[in-house]
Write a protein that holds these residues in place. Structure first.
Motif, PDB file in Angstrom:
ATOM      1  N   ARG A  23       0.838  -1.211   0.000  1.00  0.00           N
ATOM      2  CA  ARG A  23       0.000   0.000   0.000  1.00  0.00           C
ATOM      3  C   ARG A  23       0.867   1.253   0.000  1.00  0.00           C
ATOM      4  O   ARG A  23       0.592   2.233  -0.703  1.00  0.00           O
ATOM      5  CB  ARG A  23      -0.940   0.002   1.205  1.00  0.00           C
ATOM      6  CG  ARG A  23      -2.048  -1.036   1.136  1.00  0.00           C
ATOM      7  CD  ARG A  23      -3.072  -0.853   2.238  1.00  0.00           C
ATOM      8  NE  ARG A  23      -2.519  -0.883   3.580  1.00  0.00           N
ATOM      9  CZ  ARG A  23      -2.345  -1.990   4.319  1.00  0.00           C
ATOM     10  NH1 ARG A  23      -2.670  -3.174   3.830  1.00  0.00           N
ATOM     11  NH2 ARG A  23      -1.864  -1.918   5.543  1.00  0.00           N
TER      12      ARG A  23
ATOM     13  N   GLY B  15       3.945   1.517  -1.118  1.00  0.00           N
ATOM     14  CA  GLY B  15       4.584   1.636  -2.425  1.00  0.00           C
ATOM     15  C   GLY B  15       3.670   2.266  -3.453  1.00  0.00           C
ATOM     16  O   GLY B  15       4.089   3.123  -4.249  1.00  0.00           O
ATOM     17  N   GLU B  16       2.390   1.856  -3.457  1.00  0.00           N
ATOM     18  CA  GLU B  16       1.415   2.435  -4.383  1.00  0.00           C
ATOM     19  C   GLU B  16       1.223   3.927  -4.126  1.00  0.00           C
ATOM     20  O   GLU B  16       1.166   4.734  -5.058  1.00  0.00           O
ATOM     21  CB  GLU B  16       0.077   1.706  -4.264  1.00  0.00           C
ATOM     22  CG  GLU B  16       0.096   0.290  -4.797  1.00  0.00           C
ATOM     23  CD  GLU B  16      -1.181  -0.476  -4.492  1.00  0.00           C
ATOM     24  OE1 GLU B  16      -2.146   0.115  -3.964  1.00  0.00           O
ATOM     25  OE2 GLU B  16      -1.202  -1.693  -4.785  1.00  0.00           O
TER      26      GLU B  16
ATOM     27  N   ILE C  70       3.340   6.006  -2.584  1.00  0.00           N
ATOM     28  CA  ILE C  70       4.578   6.729  -2.911  1.00  0.00           C
ATOM     29  C   ILE C  70       4.689   6.908  -4.418  1.00  0.00           C
ATOM     30  O   ILE C  70       5.100   7.975  -4.898  1.00  0.00           O
ATOM     31  CB  ILE C  70       5.795   6.011  -2.308  1.00  0.00           C
ATOM     32  CG1 ILE C  70       5.779   6.189  -0.783  1.00  0.00           C
ATOM     33  CG2 ILE C  70       7.098   6.542  -2.907  1.00  0.00           C
ATOM     34  CD1 ILE C  70       6.794   5.346  -0.039  1.00  0.00           C
ATOM     35  N   GLU C  71       4.297   5.896  -5.187  1.00  0.00           N
ATOM     36  CA  GLU C  71       4.308   6.021  -6.648  1.00  0.00           C
ATOM     37  C   GLU C  71       3.356   7.131  -7.097  1.00  0.00           C
ATOM     38  O   GLU C  71       3.695   7.956  -7.955  1.00  0.00           O
ATOM     39  CB  GLU C  71       3.912   4.690  -7.291  1.00  0.00           C
ATOM     40  CG  GLU C  71       3.987   4.706  -8.802  1.00  0.00           C
ATOM     41  CD  GLU C  71       3.667   3.354  -9.421  1.00  0.00           C
ATOM     42  OE1 GLU C  71       3.252   3.356 -10.588  1.00  0.00           O
ATOM     43  OE2 GLU C  71       3.820   2.313  -8.751  1.00  0.00           O
ATOM     44  N   GLU C  72       2.166   7.174  -6.491  1.00  0.00           N
ATOM     45  CA  GLU C  72       1.194   8.212  -6.834  1.00  0.00           C
ATOM     46  C   GLU C  72       1.720   9.610  -6.493  1.00  0.00           C
ATOM     47  O   GLU C  72       1.614  10.546  -7.285  1.00  0.00           O
ATOM     48  CB  GLU C  72      -0.130   7.954  -6.107  1.00  0.00           C
ATOM     49  CG  GLU C  72      -1.199   8.966  -6.414  1.00  0.00           C
ATOM     50  CD  GLU C  72      -2.486   8.746  -5.626  1.00  0.00           C
ATOM     51  OE1 GLU C  72      -3.336   9.649  -5.674  1.00  0.00           O
ATOM     52  OE2 GLU C  72      -2.646   7.689  -4.973  1.00  0.00           O
TER      53      GLU C  72
ATOM     54  N   THR D 166       4.820  10.520  -6.156  1.00  0.00           N
ATOM     55  CA  THR D 166       5.959  10.829  -7.022  1.00  0.00           C
ATOM     56  C   THR D 166       5.480  11.267  -8.404  1.00  0.00           C
ATOM     57  O   THR D 166       5.964  12.260  -8.952  1.00  0.00           O
ATOM     58  CB  THR D 166       6.904   9.611  -7.122  1.00  0.00           C
ATOM     59  OG1 THR D 166       7.342   9.269  -5.795  1.00  0.00           O
ATOM     60  CG2 THR D 166       8.104   9.914  -7.983  1.00  0.00           C
ATOM     61  N   LYS D 167       4.506  10.528  -8.964  1.00  0.00           N
ATOM     62  CA  LYS D 167       3.962  10.895 -10.284  1.00  0.00           C
ATOM     63  C   LYS D 167       3.284  12.261 -10.254  1.00  0.00           C
ATOM     64  O   LYS D 167       3.270  12.969 -11.256  1.00  0.00           O
ATOM     65  CB  LYS D 167       2.986   9.831 -10.766  1.00  0.00           C
ATOM     66  CG  LYS D 167       3.672   8.581 -11.269  1.00  0.00           C
ATOM     67  CD  LYS D 167       2.672   7.563 -11.770  1.00  0.00           C
ATOM     68  CE  LYS D 167       3.392   6.333 -12.310  1.00  0.00           C
ATOM     69  NZ  LYS D 167       2.451   5.286 -12.738  1.00  0.00           N
TER      70      LYS D 167
ATOM     71  N   TRP E 225      -1.488  14.915   1.902  1.00  0.00           N
ATOM     72  CA  TRP E 225      -0.686  13.751   1.507  1.00  0.00           C
ATOM     73  C   TRP E 225      -0.248  12.961   2.745  1.00  0.00           C
ATOM     74  O   TRP E 225      -0.245  11.738   2.746  1.00  0.00           O
ATOM     75  CB  TRP E 225       0.535  14.182   0.695  1.00  0.00           C
ATOM     76  CG  TRP E 225       0.245  14.550  -0.721  1.00  0.00           C
ATOM     77  CD1 TRP E 225       0.344  15.795  -1.283  1.00  0.00           C
ATOM     78  CD2 TRP E 225      -0.191  13.681  -1.770  1.00  0.00           C
ATOM     79  NE1 TRP E 225      -0.006  15.743  -2.616  1.00  0.00           N
ATOM     80  CE2 TRP E 225      -0.333  14.454  -2.942  1.00  0.00           C
ATOM     81  CE3 TRP E 225      -0.469  12.320  -1.839  1.00  0.00           C
ATOM     82  CZ2 TRP E 225      -0.736  13.916  -4.164  1.00  0.00           C
ATOM     83  CZ3 TRP E 225      -0.879  11.786  -3.059  1.00  0.00           C
ATOM     84  CH2 TRP E 225      -1.010  12.574  -4.196  1.00  0.00           C
TER      85      TRP E 225
END
Length: 117
Positions: A26, A28-29, A31-33, A35-36, A93
């Motif tokens: 969760r 990782g998902e 953090i990816e969001e 970052t994007k 966030w």
């Protein structure tokens, strides 16, 4: 745009030895969001406080103390540096980050703007 430091405080007594695989997924998902979205600049977790070292300046003298330390309720468990339009966005966030944790965790984040030059 201002940068914000989110300091993650955890109660190590409520957390398992480490984050579960589900929590890491969760996180990782998210953090990816983040970052994007162009918000996340850097993030990391820290090793347990017992593995730390305190360097103190007091009374004109330096002292160095290796962990484990006397028990404390909360320790710094990680951090994130985010670039947001304002503090409210950084707080939103951070709320999302806290919500990915299982209910048995006791975790809080201190959000502070990084003073620039």
């Amino acid at each position: 745009m201002p940068r914000y430091l989110s300091i993650v405080h955890i109660d190590e007594s409520t957390a398992p030895v480490g984050p579960s695989e589900e929590l890491m997924g969760r996180m990782g998902e998210l953090i990816e969001e983040i970052t994007k979205a162009g918000v996340m600049l850097e993030t990391a977790g820290l090793t347990p406080a017992a593995q730390g070292t305190t360097v103190r300046w007091q009374g004109g003298k330096l002292s160095v103390t290796d962990g484990p330390f006397t028990e404390s309720k909360e320790v710094v468990g990680g951090y994130a540096i985010m670039q947001c339009k304002d503090k409210a966005e950084a707080v939103e966030w951070t709320k999302r980050f806290l919500k990915v944790h299982e209910d048995y965790w006791t975790v809080s984040c201190e959000v502070r703007e990084i003073a620039e030059g």
